[in-house]
Design a protein around this motif. Structure first.
Motif, short mmCIF file in Angstrom:
data_model
loop_
_atom_site.label_atom_id
_atom_site.label_comp_id
_atom_site.label_asym_id
_atom_site.label_seq_id
_atom_site.Cartn_x
_atom_site.Cartn_y
_atom_site.Cartn_z
N UNK A 70 9.81 -5.64 -1.92
CA UNK A 70 10.57 -4.89 -0.50
C UNK A 70 9.34 -3.51 -0.91
N UNK A 71 9.38 -3.18 0.54
CA UNK A 71 9.58 -1.49 0.69
C UNK A 71 7.44 -1.19 0.46
N UNK A 72 6.81 -2.54 -0.54
CA UNK A 72 5.53 -2.59 -0.82
C UNK A 72 5.52 -1.30 -1.72
N UNK A 73 5.99 -0.69 -2.82
CA UNK A 73 5.62 -0.28 -4.12
C UNK A 73 4.51 -0.30 -4.30
N UNK A 74 3.70 1.04 -4.67
CA UNK A 74 2.49 0.71 -5.18
C UNK A 74 2.24 -0.24 -6.72
N UNK A 100 -2.60 4.50 4.18
CA UNK A 100 -1.37 4.69 3.18
C UNK A 100 -1.20 3.86 1.55
N UNK A 101 -0.75 3.09 2.39
CA UNK A 101 -0.76 1.18 1.36
C UNK A 101 -2.25 1.20 0.79
N UNK A 102 -3.03 0.89 1.20
CA UNK A 102 -4.17 0.16 1.14
C UNK A 102 -4.55 2.21 -0.47
N UNK A 110 -5.88 -7.10 1.42
CA UNK A 110 -4.30 -6.86 1.36
C UNK A 110 -3.58 -6.90 2.68
N UNK A 111 -3.21 -7.42 3.01
CA UNK A 111 -2.51 -7.71 4.32
C UNK A 111 -1.93 -6.25 5.09
N UNK A 112 -2.02 -5.40 6.40
CA UNK A 112 -0.87 -4.57 6.14
C UNK A 112 -0.11 -5.01 7.03
N UNK A 122 -5.54 11.07 10.43
CA UNK A 122 -5.61 9.51 10.90
C UNK A 122 -7.13 9.20 11.07
N UNK A 123 -8.14 8.20 11.22
CA UNK A 123 -9.29 8.14 11.67
C UNK A 123 -9.80 7.46 12.42
N UNK A 124 -9.74 7.82 13.54
CA UNK A 124 -9.69 6.11 15.29
C UNK A 124 -10.51 6.32 15.19
#
Length: 314
Positions: free
Chosen positions: A66-70, A93-95, A6-8, A247-249
């Motif tokens: 649109x807006x990539x709802x889960x 958050x998306x993944x 899945x692309x972000x 966030x992990x950086x």
């Protein structure tokens, strides 16, 4: 069987974490298909097609996405799952909202926050706030993985994968998009930044963040981060939080100002290539992971450092 990644993205462009997740997906040893889901997302699909190692780009483009709802995105993932040996996404958050739904719907176990691919069925992931690395073997026919992208180098460009449209998986009324408030900044996005300047509770106030932390970040061309303590105190917004619950950086340079080095914070930044810490407490745990440490008053040290950098830049 190939891997589905899945692309972000934001429809117009790819988030850099996609290229990092692609590196992890390629390590599975199978062809990688990148799924771009959105509305008017053709530009993001074209960017994905240029990444080296991508065999095919699947484009699900329409109002339903649109807006990539889960819910609709997960339903599409379930519809495609039978064609793939692994389904992966960046641990964003998306993944994190989509892949657990897919794993539940196809009745397999998800492996979260993968930091290393040992074999097509064996992965490493952090546990105990990053203090231990757990090696996991997934025995399900379809592997569902979220990738902690900080641990992987980004894939380069140079590809020319074909773009294949895919049909919608159905209509969904379980949720609806109400609105969004997006913070905009001229600074780099935190998870993609090469340099990060973070402040802790010792900064003392939101005003001090503006007058001490942000000028140094601007001088370095850096993103601004914060510890959970600073966020909880109201000194910095939630989207600046670095750590186990933020966030992990893993930037090239991480500057920690007034951050003691609690285990939860270290879990989010200890993979940074160079860590510089400024703290008045010489016993602070942050110095155990720092490559360079300055013991002293940050309200004196940081403005002087900012001024020297500005002078050097002319």
């Amino acid at each position: 069987m190939p891997t589905l990644l899945f692309a972000e993205h934001d429809d117009a462009s790819l988030n850099p974490v996609t290229a990092r997740a692609l590196t992890a997906a390629l390590a599975l040893g199978a062809p990688v298909h990148v799924l771009v889901v959105g509305e008017n997302a053709r530009p993001a699909a074209e960017a994905a097609a240029k990444l080296a190692g991508v065999a095919q780009v699947l484009l699900a483009d329409g109002p339903a996405y649109a807006h990539r709802r889960a819910e609709p995105v997960a339903a599409l993932g379930v519809a495609l799952a039978g064609q793939y040996g692994a389904i992966a996404a960046p641990s964003t958050a998306f993944g994190k909202s989509v892949l657990p739904r897919i794993a539940a719907l196809i009745d397999v176990m998800q492996v979260s926050d993968v930091v290393a691919v040992i074999a097509p069925d064996t992965f490493e992931r952090p546990t105990y706030a990053g203090n231990a690395i757990q090696r996991v073997r997934a025995t399900d026919a379809t592997k569902v993985l979220t990738i902690r992208t900080a641990g992987f180098a980004p894939a380069t460009e140079g590809g020319s994968a074909p773009i294949q449209p895919v049909d919608e998986a159905g209509a969904f009324a379980g949720s609806r998009f109400v609105g969004e408030e997006i913070a905009t900044s001229a600074r780099p996005e935190l998870t993609a930044a090469r340099i990060i300047v973070s402040g802790g509770r010792a900064i003392g106030s939101a005003e001090n963040f503006h007058s001490v932390v942000e000028p140094l970040a601007d001088a370095l061309g850096a993103a601004v981060g914060a510890s959970r303590a600073a966020v909880d105190a109201g000194y910095a917004p939630n989207d600046w939080q670095v750590g186990q619950t933020g966030k992990v950086v893993a930037p090239d340079l991480y500057v920690a100002l007034g951050i003691s080095g609690a285990i939860q914070h270290l879990a989010g930044m200890k993979d940074s290539k160079v860590i510089v810490a400024v703290n008045k407490d010489e016993e602070a745990p942050i110095f155990q992971v720092a490559d360079f440490g300055l013991v002293g008053d940050l309200f004196q040290i940081v403005p002087e450092l900012t001024a020297e950098i500005a002078k050097a830049k002319g």
